[in-house]
Structures are given as C-alpha cells and as structure tokens.
Write a protein that holds these residues in place. Structure first.
Motif, PDB file in Angstrom:
ATOM      1  N   ARG A 236       0.825  -1.204   0.000  1.00  0.00           N
ATOM      2  CA  ARG A 236       0.000   0.000   0.000  1.00  0.00           C
ATOM      3  C   ARG A 236       0.864   1.261   0.000  1.00  0.00           C
ATOM      4  O   ARG A 236       0.565   2.234  -0.681  1.00  0.00           O
ATOM      5  N   TYR A 237       1.938   1.247   0.774  1.00  0.00           N
ATOM      6  CA  TYR A 237       2.828   2.408   0.855  1.00  0.00           C
ATOM      7  C   TYR A 237       4.211   1.989   0.369  1.00  0.00           C
ATOM      8  O   TYR A 237       4.864   1.142   0.968  1.00  0.00           O
ATOM      9  N   ARG A 238       4.646   2.609  -0.740  1.00  0.00           N
ATOM     10  CA  ARG A 238       5.877   2.197  -1.397  1.00  0.00           C
ATOM     11  C   ARG A 238       6.840   3.366  -1.521  1.00  0.00           C
ATOM     12  O   ARG A 238       6.423   4.532  -1.512  1.00  0.00           O
ATOM     13  N   PRO A 239       8.140   3.076  -1.672  1.00  0.00           N
ATOM     14  CA  PRO A 239       9.098   4.152  -1.950  1.00  0.00           C
ATOM     15  C   PRO A 239       8.808   4.777  -3.316  1.00  0.00           C
ATOM     16  O   PRO A 239       8.319   4.109  -4.237  1.00  0.00           O
ATOM     17  N   THR A 240       9.105   6.049  -3.446  1.00  0.00           N
ATOM     18  CA  THR A 240       8.938   6.707  -4.740  1.00  0.00           C
ATOM     19  C   THR A 240      10.070   6.300  -5.670  1.00  0.00           C
ATOM     20  O   THR A 240      11.189   6.003  -5.229  1.00  0.00           O
ATOM     21  N   ARG A 241       9.787   6.263  -6.959  1.00  0.00           N
ATOM     22  CA  ARG A 241      10.809   5.868  -7.936  1.00  0.00           C
ATOM     23  C   ARG A 241      11.954   6.871  -7.998  1.00  0.00           C
ATOM     24  O   ARG A 241      13.029   6.563  -8.515  1.00  0.00           O
TER      25      ARG A 241
ATOM     26  N   ILE B 269       1.113   6.058   8.418  1.00  0.00           N
ATOM     27  CA  ILE B 269       1.458   4.743   8.969  1.00  0.00           C
ATOM     28  C   ILE B 269       1.626   4.823  10.480  1.00  0.00           C
ATOM     29  O   ILE B 269       1.120   3.981  11.233  1.00  0.00           O
ATOM     30  N   ALA B 270       2.333   5.853  10.965  1.00  0.00           N
ATOM     31  CA  ALA B 270       2.541   6.024  12.403  1.00  0.00           C
ATOM     32  C   ALA B 270       1.211   6.202  13.129  1.00  0.00           C
ATOM     33  O   ALA B 270       1.003   5.666  14.228  1.00  0.00           O
ATOM     34  N   GLU B 271       0.297   6.955  12.533  1.00  0.00           N
ATOM     35  CA  GLU B 271      -1.010   7.170  13.166  1.00  0.00           C
ATOM     36  C   GLU B 271      -1.824   5.884  13.206  1.00  0.00           C
ATOM     37  O   GLU B 271      -2.497   5.588  14.207  1.00  0.00           O
ATOM     38  N   MET B 272      -1.768   5.083  12.136  1.00  0.00           N
ATOM     39  CA  MET B 272      -2.516   3.829  12.118  1.00  0.00           C
ATOM     40  C   MET B 272      -1.980   2.870  13.173  1.00  0.00           C
ATOM     41  O   MET B 272      -2.732   2.086  13.751  1.00  0.00           O
ATOM     42  N   LEU B 273      -0.663   2.908  13.412  1.00  0.00           N
ATOM     43  CA  LEU B 273      -0.054   2.063  14.438  1.00  0.00           C
ATOM     44  C   LEU B 273      -0.088   2.700  15.814  1.00  0.00           C
ATOM     45  O   LEU B 273       0.494   2.167  16.764  1.00  0.00           O
TER      46      LEU B 273
ATOM     47  N   ILE C 265       5.176  -1.066   2.709  1.00  0.00           N
ATOM     48  CA  ILE C 265       4.505  -1.359   3.975  1.00  0.00           C
ATOM     49  C   ILE C 265       3.004  -1.412   3.734  1.00  0.00           C
ATOM     50  O   ILE C 265       2.450  -0.557   3.046  1.00  0.00           O
ATOM     51  N   THR C 266       2.360  -2.420   4.303  1.00  0.00           N
ATOM     52  CA  THR C 266       0.909  -2.515   4.280  1.00  0.00           C
ATOM     53  C   THR C 266       0.408  -2.735   5.697  1.00  0.00           C
ATOM     54  O   THR C 266       0.913  -3.623   6.395  1.00  0.00           O
ATOM     55  N   VAL C 267      -0.543  -1.945   6.124  1.00  0.00           N
ATOM     56  CA  VAL C 267      -1.107  -2.051   7.468  1.00  0.00           C
ATOM     57  C   VAL C 267      -2.561  -2.481   7.356  1.00  0.00           C
ATOM     58  O   VAL C 267      -3.360  -1.829   6.669  1.00  0.00           O
TER      59      VAL C 267
ATOM     60  N   SER D 250      -6.057  -4.242   9.651  1.00  0.00           N
ATOM     61  CA  SER D 250      -6.694  -4.017  10.947  1.00  0.00           C
ATOM     62  C   SER D 250      -6.043  -4.826  12.055  1.00  0.00           C
ATOM     63  O   SER D 250      -6.034  -4.415  13.220  1.00  0.00           O
ATOM     64  N   ASP D 251      -5.453  -5.986  11.701  1.00  0.00           N
ATOM     65  CA  ASP D 251      -4.881  -6.849  12.734  1.00  0.00           C
ATOM     66  C   ASP D 251      -3.399  -7.146  12.542  1.00  0.00           C
ATOM     67  O   ASP D 251      -2.767  -7.701  13.436  1.00  0.00           O
ATOM     68  N   ARG D 252      -2.823  -6.799  11.403  1.00  0.00           N
ATOM     69  CA  ARG D 252      -1.427  -7.151  11.152  1.00  0.00           C
ATOM     70  C   ARG D 252      -0.761  -6.126  10.256  1.00  0.00           C
ATOM     71  O   ARG D 252      -1.414  -5.250   9.674  1.00  0.00           O
ATOM     72  N   ILE D 253       0.558  -6.262  10.150  1.00  0.00           N
ATOM     73  CA  ILE D 253       1.352  -5.379   9.312  1.00  0.00           C
ATOM     74  C   ILE D 253       2.328  -6.232   8.507  1.00  0.00           C
ATOM     75  O   ILE D 253       2.848  -7.235   9.011  1.00  0.00           O
ATOM     76  N   ILE D 254       2.550  -5.854   7.256  1.00  0.00           N
ATOM     77  CA  ILE D 254       3.519  -6.534   6.394  1.00  0.00           C
ATOM     78  C   ILE D 254       4.540  -5.502   5.922  1.00  0.00           C
ATOM     79  O   ILE D 254       4.165  -4.433   5.432  1.00  0.00           O
ATOM     80  N   ILE D 255       5.807  -5.822   6.092  1.00  0.00           N
ATOM     81  CA  ILE D 255       6.905  -4.939   5.675  1.00  0.00           C
ATOM     82  C   ILE D 255       7.801  -5.696   4.718  1.00  0.00           C
ATOM     83  O   ILE D 255       8.224  -6.825   5.020  1.00  0.00           O
ATOM     84  N   ARG D 256       8.079  -5.077   3.581  1.00  0.00           N
ATOM     85  CA  ARG D 256       9.081  -5.618   2.667  1.00  0.00           C
ATOM     86  C   ARG D 256      10.224  -4.614   2.599  1.00  0.00           C
ATOM     87  O   ARG D 256      10.015  -3.435   2.295  1.00  0.00           O
TER      88      ARG D 256
END
Length: 475
Positions: A331-336, A469-473, A398-400, A402-408
């Motif tokens: 959902r949230y990616r680095p800019t090119r 992202i910080a606010e969601m967490l 990063i994808t957040v 409701s119950d988990r987070i995934i980070i690549r």
C-alpha cells in the motif's frame, strides 16, 4: 518430583575454578629440572597438586549437589548456589519455547540438554538451561504442551534433501567458515591445529598446480586466496548441511514443532501465540528464482548457533501458508525518485573506483595489470550491491491491516518480508535527512517486540504516508 542434573554437570561446575591449576603449574616450573633431584622435588610436592585438583572437583560436586530441580503439574523450579541460593520458577503455561538438544557422543551416557525460554530474560540467554538424564528430560518435556496429532495442519510443505542443500548453498559463506574453523581450533586443541595445517598445505599445493597449468595469467597469490575462500565456503556449507539435515516441521493452531540436525539433534516446541513475527528471507538470486526461507522471531528459538528457520526453502505458491502472499501489492511504497537513497552509496563508489583506475598511473607504482585486477575485484561486489538496492527500491513497501502489518525491505543484501500482529509493534520512527526534508520524504523504521532489537526500515516513503502509517499504528 525432585532430582539433580546429570553427573557430567560436575565437570562444568569444576571448570569455573580451573584457574587454581595455575599454582601447581608455577610450582612445577620452579622445581622441575631435568635431573634426578629436580624430579624428586616435584614428586615430593605432588600431593599439593593433587590437593588442588581434588578441591576443584569437590567444589564442582558441591555445586552439583546443591543444584536441585523440582517439577510439579504447573511449574518447573531450579534452585542453585551454596551460600547465596538462587531460585528460578517457570510456570509451564508461560513457556514460549522449549528444546531438547542431544549430542551424539552423550547418547551412551543418556545425557540431554534442555532449554526453557519465556518472553522474559536477558538478551539471547536461556531462562533455564539444564543437562539432565534422559528420563528427567522426558519428564520435563512431558509437562510442556505439544502438537496434537488430531489437530495437525496437513498442508505444511515437507523439507527434502534438495531443500536442505539449497538452503546450505544460499546461507553459507567464507566468513562463516572462518568462524567455524576458529571455534574448531579452540575446542579441538593440537589435533585440530594439525588437521587444519594439513588441509591448508594441501589446498596451497593444489592451487599452485592448477595455477601453473590453467591460470598462469593470474597472480599466484590471487589463485591461492580464491582456493582458500572456496575452502572456507565449503566448510560453512558442510556444517550447515549437517546442522539442518533431517529437518521436519509439524504444527497445529497453538504449537509448532521443529526438529533438525545429525550430530546435534535439536527438537523444539514453540508456542505460536508467542511468535513475534514471521520473516521470509531471500537474497537476490532467491528473489529472481521466486524462493525464500521462512524464519520466525520467538524467545529461545535461533538464539544460539542456528538460524531461526522453520522452513528452509519455499516458493511463491507456499507464501500464503506463512502469512504473506508474495503477489500482494504494497500500500505504501518508496517513490521511484528515491534511487540515490537506496543505491547512491554503491553507485558513486563505482564511479570513484573508475576514477582511481583511470589515474592509477600517477599513484604509488605503475602496474596497470594489478590496478586492473583490483578494480575488477571492487566492481563485482559494488555492481551486485547496486542490483540489490534497485530490486529493493522496486519491491519494498509497507501494508497495514486491521490486525497485522507486512513490511518488505532489505538489510545489507538480504530481502525481508516481515508479517506481524499490529500489537507486536513497539516503536515507529520517522527519520529525515537534509535531502529528504527538501523533497518531503522520510525513512520509516518499525521496531518489533523480542529479545533482540528488531528494526526494519523502508526508505523513500512520502512524508504524508509515513505520518499516516505512524497514526494507524498509534505512534
């Protein structure tokens, strides 16, 4: 039920006072001469040496005698110490992981090492580690919940020989080989040193033969260095192959069992609710081939010499089993435009090497062949690092939920896909350097709970996304 540790533990307790042998050594140096009078004086005072050895063993025996283990239906208790007594109590229902370690040379004496860990304790240290007779080890492990056969998950993929070999190939290295050889030298003494010396001589001779026949255009020292590095890698490969052989995994919804090893057989029981996060690890070649290694972060698992792996080699089709779909969009990616945030250091290092090589004639000595060789040797890891960082730029995110987070993300040259429950996030940092402030970007660092520091960072995120992202967490 009350019992003591295995009698072999007396030697371990005695080893703490081996420094007392310094006194017999000094006495022997002072009186021993290679004549009859010197030998007589040494034998006459030998009772003192025997007394010191007896004190060391007696101290170990007393320590062993006062080390008592008590087991009941709910808890495990270990009391130790002579004057100052220490009592450690671990309720079975808070155990995060438990392990049996069986060394092949201890099988005849029925000695088993048992390690118990909880979410508390010091950095990478076992909350309780005991050397026990097998029947007492079985008694303790019998009180720790296990995978129930009727509830066992059936679609967990099996790890065959090819899987273990590929894992050993990808996770072996020359530096690891150096570490294992140094440990072998320290533990093996003169015999180990002799074996290493013989192997080194053979490698050197073989390198000289191949150099003279096939590689005469390359400096001999480079050929020998390459052979030594290959040999060190091979040591690491064989060691990993023996360590992770016979790898097996079974699980239900509540517990996970992992077993592996030949000469040192490890059998782990892990409470899945205490797993802090799951980490799918890859290097660039593994990423291109679409395979990964599944690791977990759980107290007590992977804290010593082995990696916290629960599945050596898997592919994209199996990623969903471990909590992450490899085709899932971040959902949230680095800019090119964040190329230099990722690949800037190795990219400019390549330019610096090219400039140095161009002006090499004006440096200390004029040896164009040597400078060319050094430049090529520098280009190889730097180009590889640029490719890794470009791949990281294209795949990180990063994808957040409701119950988990995934980070690549990537750390060094290793790619990570981390899946965790949101309540296992302990801290979120938003870092910005001067250039990022100008372009309103940031680096977001997410820390997870665990016995070891576990930061994972993604660079080049838009500042507004980092704040979101910080606010969601809730940070």
């Amino acid at each position: 039920m009350r019992f003591h540790e295995h009698p072999l533990r007396i030697l371990r307790y005695s080893a703490k006072n081996l420094w007392l042998l310094l006194f017999p050594l000094l006495r022997g140096i002072s009186v021993l001469k290679f004549d009859l009078s010197g030998i007589y004086r040494w034998i006459k005072g030998a009772w003192l040496d025997l007394a010191v050895i007896g004190i060391i063993i007696l101290y170990g025996f007393i320590q062993w005698h006062f080390s008592e283990i008590t087991v009941d239906e709910n808890k495990l208790c270990h009391k130790r110490g002579i004057i100052f007594r220490t009592k450690t109590v671990i309720p079975f229902d808070i155990v995060s992981s438990a392990a049996e370690e069986i060394l092949f040379f201890l099988v005849p004496v029925k000695a088993v090492s048992v390690r118990i860990d909880t979410g508390a304790g010091f950095y990478k240290s076992a909350d309780m580690k005991l050397l026990l007779k097998k029947k007492w080890a079985d008694e303790i492990m019998g009180h720790i919940p296990d995978v129930k056969k009727e509830n066992e998950i059936k679609d967990i993929p099996k790890s065959g020989l090819i899987s273990i070999m590929l894992f050993s190939v990808f996770f072996s290295g020359g530096f690891s080989g150096v570490v294992y050889i140094v440990a072998f030298l320290f533990k093996g003494g003169d015999i180990a040193k002799e074996l290493i010396s013989i192997a080194f001589d053979r490698v050197t001779r073989q390198a000289e033969v191949i150099h003279s026949r096939l590689l005469s255009g390359i400096p001999l020292v480079v050929t020998i260095a390459a052979f030594i590095f290959i040999g060190l890698w091979l040591v690491s490969f064989i060691r990993n192959l023996l360590m992770y052989a016979w790898f097996s995994v079974s699980a239900d919804r509540d517990f996970l069992n992992v077993s592996f090893g030949i000469f040192k057989r490890r059998k782990h029981r892990i409470r899945t609710a205490h797993i802090n996060y799951i980490d799918l690890r890859q290097n660039l070649i593994m990423k291109i081939c679409g395979v990964f290694t599944v690791s977990i972060n759980c107290p007590g698992y992977g804290c010593e010499s082995h990696l916290p792996v629960v599945y050596p080699i898997g592919n994209r089709k199996k990623s969903g089993i471990w909590g992450a779909d490899d085709d899932e969009l971040m959902r949230y990616r680095p800019t090119r435009t964040s190329f230099f945030s990722y690949a800037g250091v190795p990219f400019f290092s390549i330019i610096a090497v090219a400039v140095l090589y161009h002006f090499s004639d004006y440096l200390l000595w004029d040896d164009r062949g040597l400078w060319k060789f050094l430049a090529i040797m520098a280009y190889i890891p730097l180009v590889w690092l640029v490719l890794v960082k470009v791949a990281a730029l294209c795949t990180s995110g990063i994808t957040v939920y409701s119950d988990r987070i995934i980070i690549r993300c990537v750390t060094g040259t290793k790619f990570h896909t981390v899946t965790a429950k949101r309540n296992n996030v302990t801290m979120v940092q938003i870092n910005r350097n001067i250039i990022q402030r100008i372009f309103r970007k940031c680096t977001i660092v997410i820390w997870f709970t665990g016995e070891t520091p576990s930061p994972y960072k993604v660079k080049g995120i838009w500042l507004r996304d980092g704040i979101k992202i910080a606010e969601m967490l809730k940070y």
